[in-house]
Scaffold this motif. Structure first.
Motif, PDB file in Angstrom:
ATOM      1  N   VAL B 148      42.039  58.064 -17.304  1.00  0.00           N
ATOM      2  CA  VAL B 148      40.919  58.198 -18.243  1.00  0.00           C
ATOM      3  C   VAL B 148      40.740  57.003 -19.170  1.00  0.00           C
ATOM      4  CG1 VAL B 148      42.370  59.524 -19.857  1.00  0.00           C
ATOM      5  CG2 VAL B 148      39.888  59.734 -19.986  1.00  0.00           C
ATOM      6  N   GLY B 149      41.854  56.352 -19.563  1.00  0.00           N
ATOM      7  CA  GLY B 149      41.762  55.243 -20.515  1.00  0.00           C
ATOM      8  C   GLY B 149      40.874  54.117 -20.021  1.00  0.00           C
ATOM      9  N   VAL B 150      40.864  53.925 -18.712  1.00  0.00           N
ATOM     10  CA  VAL B 150      40.076  52.857 -18.094  1.00  0.00           C
ATOM     11  C   VAL B 150      38.583  53.112 -18.317  1.00  0.00           C
ATOM     12  CG1 VAL B 150      39.491  51.842 -15.862  1.00  0.00           C
ATOM     13  CG2 VAL B 150      41.879  52.366 -16.415  1.00  0.00           C
ATOM     14  N   TYR B 151      38.177  54.353 -18.190  1.00  0.00           N
ATOM     15  CA  TYR B 151      36.769  54.713 -18.375  1.00  0.00           C
ATOM     16  C   TYR B 151      36.411  54.824 -19.851  1.00  0.00           C
ATOM     17  CZ  TYR B 151      36.525  55.009 -13.384  1.00  0.00           C
ATOM     18  OH  TYR B 151      36.547  54.655 -12.063  1.00  0.00           O
ATOM     19  N   MET B 152      37.407  55.163 -20.664  1.00  0.00           N
ATOM     20  CA  MET B 152      37.222  55.111 -22.113  1.00  0.00           C
ATOM     21  C   MET B 152      36.875  53.680 -22.524  1.00  0.00           C
ATOM     22  SD  MET B 152      40.191  55.617 -25.006  1.00  0.00           S
ATOM     23  CE  MET B 152      40.921  54.000 -24.737  1.00  0.00           C
ATOM     24  N   LYS B 153      37.644  52.711 -22.022  1.00  0.00           N
ATOM     25  CA  LYS B 153      37.397  51.296 -22.355  1.00  0.00           C
ATOM     26  C   LYS B 153      36.026  50.857 -21.858  1.00  0.00           C
ATOM     27  CE  LYS B 153      41.104  50.094 -24.525  1.00  0.00           C
ATOM     28  NZ  LYS B 153      41.054  49.595 -25.907  1.00  0.00           N
ATOM     29  N   ALA B 154      35.644  51.332 -20.686  1.00  0.00           N
ATOM     30  CA  ALA B 154      34.340  50.990 -20.113  1.00  0.00           C
ATOM     31  C   ALA B 154      33.221  51.446 -21.055  1.00  0.00           C
ATOM     32  CB  ALA B 154      34.181  51.620 -18.736  1.00  0.00           C
ATOM     33  N   LEU B 155      33.290  52.693 -21.516  1.00  0.00           N
ATOM     34  CA  LEU B 155      32.247  53.222 -22.408  1.00  0.00           C
ATOM     35  C   LEU B 155      32.307  52.568 -23.783  1.00  0.00           C
ATOM     36  CD1 LEU B 155      32.281  57.003 -21.397  1.00  0.00           C
ATOM     37  CD2 LEU B 155      30.428  55.342 -21.008  1.00  0.00           C
ATOM     38  N   GLU B 156      33.524  52.273 -24.245  1.00  0.00           N
ATOM     39  CA  GLU B 156      33.671  51.576 -25.537  1.00  0.00           C
ATOM     40  C   GLU B 156      32.923  50.245 -25.496  1.00  0.00           C
ATOM     41  OE1 GLU B 156      37.954  53.018 -27.468  1.00  0.00           O
ATOM     42  OE2 GLU B 156      37.814  51.067 -26.513  1.00  0.00           O
ATOM     43  N   TYR B 157      33.108  49.508 -24.410  1.00  0.00           N
ATOM     44  CA  TYR B 157      32.470  48.192 -24.290  1.00  0.00           C
ATOM     45  C   TYR B 157      30.950  48.342 -24.143  1.00  0.00           C
ATOM     46  CZ  TYR B 157      31.424  43.496 -22.506  1.00  0.00           C
ATOM     47  OH  TYR B 157      30.900  42.242 -22.312  1.00  0.00           O
ATOM     48  N   ALA B 158      30.536  49.286 -23.302  1.00  0.00           N
ATOM     49  CA  ALA B 158      29.106  49.474 -23.059  1.00  0.00           C
ATOM     50  C   ALA B 158      28.363  49.784 -24.354  1.00  0.00           C
ATOM     51  CB  ALA B 158      28.879  50.580 -22.036  1.00  0.00           C
ATOM     52  N   CYS B 159      28.979  50.592 -25.227  1.00  0.00           N
ATOM     53  CA  CYS B 159      28.296  51.070 -26.440  1.00  0.00           C
ATOM     54  C   CYS B 159      28.779  50.366 -27.702  1.00  0.00           C
ATOM     55  CB  CYS B 159      28.498  52.575 -26.598  1.00  0.00           C
ATOM     56  SG  CYS B 159      27.971  53.519 -25.164  1.00  0.00           S
ATOM     57  N   ASP B 160      29.710  49.439 -27.551  1.00  0.00           N
ATOM     58  CA  ASP B 160      30.258  48.707 -28.695  1.00  0.00           C
ATOM     59  C   ASP B 160      30.788  49.670 -29.758  1.00  0.00           C
ATOM     60  OD1 ASP B 160      31.026  46.504 -30.100  1.00  0.00           O
ATOM     61  OD2 ASP B 160      29.041  46.047 -30.913  1.00  0.00           O
ATOM     62  N   LEU B 161      31.661  50.575 -29.342  1.00  0.00           N
ATOM     63  CA  LEU B 161      32.261  51.527 -30.273  1.00  0.00           C
ATOM     64  C   LEU B 161      33.725  51.729 -29.944  1.00  0.00           C
ATOM     65  CD1 LEU B 161      32.631  54.257 -28.391  1.00  0.00           C
ATOM     66  CD2 LEU B 161      30.272  54.657 -29.009  1.00  0.00           C
ATOM     67  N   LYS B 162      34.428  52.515 -30.777  1.00  0.00           N
ATOM     68  CA  LYS B 162      35.829  52.808 -30.556  1.00  0.00           C
ATOM     69  C   LYS B 162      35.950  54.311 -30.334  1.00  0.00           C
ATOM     70  CE  LYS B 162      40.090  50.835 -30.957  1.00  0.00           C
ATOM     71  NZ  LYS B 162      40.335  50.883 -29.516  1.00  0.00           N
ATOM     72  N   ALA B 163      36.600  54.701 -29.248  1.00  0.00           N
ATOM     73  CA  ALA B 163      36.776  56.122 -28.950  1.00  0.00           C
ATOM     74  C   ALA B 163      37.838  56.730 -29.852  1.00  0.00           C
ATOM     75  CB  ALA B 163      37.171  56.294 -27.487  1.00  0.00           C
ATOM     76  N   GLU B 164      37.721  58.040 -30.076  1.00  0.00           N
ATOM     77  CA  GLU B 164      38.798  58.791 -30.738  1.00  0.00           C
ATOM     78  C   GLU B 164      39.638  59.422 -29.637  1.00  0.00           C
ATOM     79  OE1 GLU B 164      37.436  61.390 -33.906  1.00  0.00           O
ATOM     80  OE2 GLU B 164      35.583  60.241 -34.074  1.00  0.00           O
ATOM     81  N   VAL B 165      40.914  59.038 -29.583  1.00  0.00           N
ATOM     82  CA  VAL B 165      41.787  59.540 -28.524  1.00  0.00           C
ATOM     83  C   VAL B 165      42.399  60.869 -28.939  1.00  0.00           C
ATOM     84  CG1 VAL B 165      43.823  59.089 -27.125  1.00  0.00           C
ATOM     85  CG2 VAL B 165      42.294  57.211 -27.746  1.00  0.00           C
ATOM     86  N   ILE B 166      42.269  61.868 -28.075  1.00  0.00           N
ATOM     87  CA  ILE B 166      42.887  63.176 -28.318  1.00  0.00           C
ATOM     88  C   ILE B 166      43.921  63.388 -27.223  1.00  0.00           C
ATOM     89  CG2 ILE B 166      42.488  65.654 -28.427  1.00  0.00           C
ATOM     90  CD1 ILE B 166      39.718  65.076 -29.504  1.00  0.00           C
ATOM     91  N   GLY B 167      45.153  63.687 -27.608  1.00  0.00           N
ATOM     92  CA  GLY B 167      46.255  63.772 -26.654  1.00  0.00           C
ATOM     93  C   GLY B 167      47.308  62.747 -27.039  1.00  0.00           C
ATOM     94  N   LYS B 168      48.377  62.679 -26.273  1.00  0.00           N
ATOM     95  CA  LYS B 168      49.408  61.676 -26.551  1.00  0.00           C
ATOM     96  C   LYS B 168      48.818  60.280 -26.403  1.00  0.00           C
ATOM     97  CE  LYS B 168      51.758  63.474 -23.279  1.00  0.00           C
ATOM     98  NZ  LYS B 168      52.753  63.601 -22.213  1.00  0.00           N
ATOM     99  N   PRO B 169      49.132  59.277 -27.199  1.00  0.00           N
ATOM    100  CA  PRO B 169      50.120  59.289 -28.282  1.00  0.00           C
ATOM    101  C   PRO B 169      49.528  59.562 -29.669  1.00  0.00           C
ATOM    102  CG  PRO B 169      49.445  57.047 -27.877  1.00  0.00           C
ATOM    103  CD  PRO B 169      48.569  57.934 -27.019  1.00  0.00           C
TER     104      PRO B 169
END
Lengths: 249, 249
Positions: B148-169
């Motif tokens: 999932v992190g790979v697609y999180m980074k993809a969307l972060e870059y596309a939208c110029d934002l930072k995701a909120e990670v839920i789960g470890k760590p």
């Protein structure tokens, strides 16, 4: 001399008499595009249908630049690109790949295909990733589409590496166009709709950069904190007017 | 008290008599997983087949934690997750979404689906992206898979934002598990195969972290520059031995 950015917004750009004016002038012209969904031949055919009398040798997309780099460094690519781009790589050795090239693959960006590119990279002792551009998204008639940069970032994160970007705004890419024209940067003006990749990239190489208010242009571009265009005009016709009238002086 | 990371390498982890020993001890046990491909019920059924007598209330995956956050902040999600996870979100209002949740969607990570999530985000005045974990990849029987992190980074870059990670760590995720146990961090030991997400994440919250040499473990982990496990053992059986023998003292 002038360079022009062309992509999906090409229909917006080439309005009015601009095509004719450019053709009639003795300006050297090159078409710099991050188009990686089709071969140069298809691209030129599209421009010709729009009334532009240009040849394949005047068009500079990232794929041929990438192939030059492959040859220079003895690399064999695994390709994650659009089907339409594959013919550009016909003569390239793709056996036992030791690098990955990612282009704007659109529908080819399936989970399976991205996973395959990832496995090639992670299996290499020294993984090398080339990205044909670093755009975030672009506009098509049916809405916004994710661009190659998004998948570049995905693979960068997956493999903990940094991609080498080929195409705008890479300075080596702009320099290869200047070399082809036999001109110094201060003799060349870049016209494009993308403030960072077209205008900023060209300025970074010592060219002037003019933005057109079409395609990717957003009003916020005119108050960008770090990149200021050397001019902002409504469309290509206005840009051509500007160039020709300034030469007249 | 002990926490255990479980995912695809579960068959490696639960070897020998470890399941029995853990069950027989009076240790409080929670299963912390970044599993987002199935509901807790399916997850528990899998563990039960492996001989673990646990209940749904002992399992902590990211999805229920995300749902708690949605309620707290009045958010309605657009989901880009695995089909198997959808039932967890059955009671959640998903009309007119004002945020996006991305999980390990695997085959659902098509170009079309990622593009759709992107369009939801870019259309929001204040785009909010939740990511159920930030893993780069994991191992399945047929090879490495993008996480999932790979697609999180993809969307972060596309939208110029930072995701909120839920789960470890994420510290808030670990804290919710500690709250459920009614214990202080120094009373709890985390066992897992992922040095950064399991061991480092737990240590960051004041717990001890032990790494098992299964699943994602790589020898290089034992000389990591910033994270040092409080112990490294071959498998869960050894980790249980260690805990029980130390209690004996």
């Amino acid at each position: 001399a002038a360079s022009v950015e062309v992509r999906e917004e090409i229909d917006d750009l080439f309005t009015g008499a601009s095509a004719y004016w450019l053709k009639e002038s003795d300006l050297q012209l090159r078409f710099c595009t991050n188009e990686t969904q089709a071969t140069r031949e298809k691209f030129v055919a599209k421009l010709r249908r729009l009334g532009f009398d240009i040849s394949v040798s005047e068009v500079f997309p990232p794929a041929p630049a990438a192939i030059a780099v492959l040859k220079e460094r003895g690399l064999r690519p695994h390709l994650l690109v659009h089907d339409g781009l594959l013919p550009e790589f016909d003569g390239v050795d793709k056996t036992n790949p030791n690098c990955v090239i990612v282009g704007d693959a659109a529908e080819n960006f399936s989970y399976q295909n991205l996973n395959e590119a990832f496995r090639v990279l992670i299996g290499l002792e020294k993984p090398v990733l080339f990205s044909l551009g670093q755009g975030r998204y672009y506009k098509e008639t049916d809405g916004l589409k994710l661009d190659v940069g998004v998948y570049m970032k995905a693979l960068e994160y997956a493999c903990d590496l940094k991609a080498e970007v080929i195409g705008k705004p890479s300075p080596t890419f702009f320099q290869s166009v200047l070399n082809d024209m036999g001109l110094q940067p201060h003799e060349v003006l870049m016209i494009g709709d993308d403030l960072l990749n077209d205008v900023g990239g060209a300025q970074h190489c010592g060219m002037k950069g003019v933005q057109v208010r079409t395609g990717k242009y957003r009003p916020i571009d005119e108050r960008h904190p770090t990149v200021t265009a050397d001019g902002t005009v409504d469309n290509l016709a206005q840009a051509v007017d500007m160039i020709l009238s300034q030469r007249g002086h």
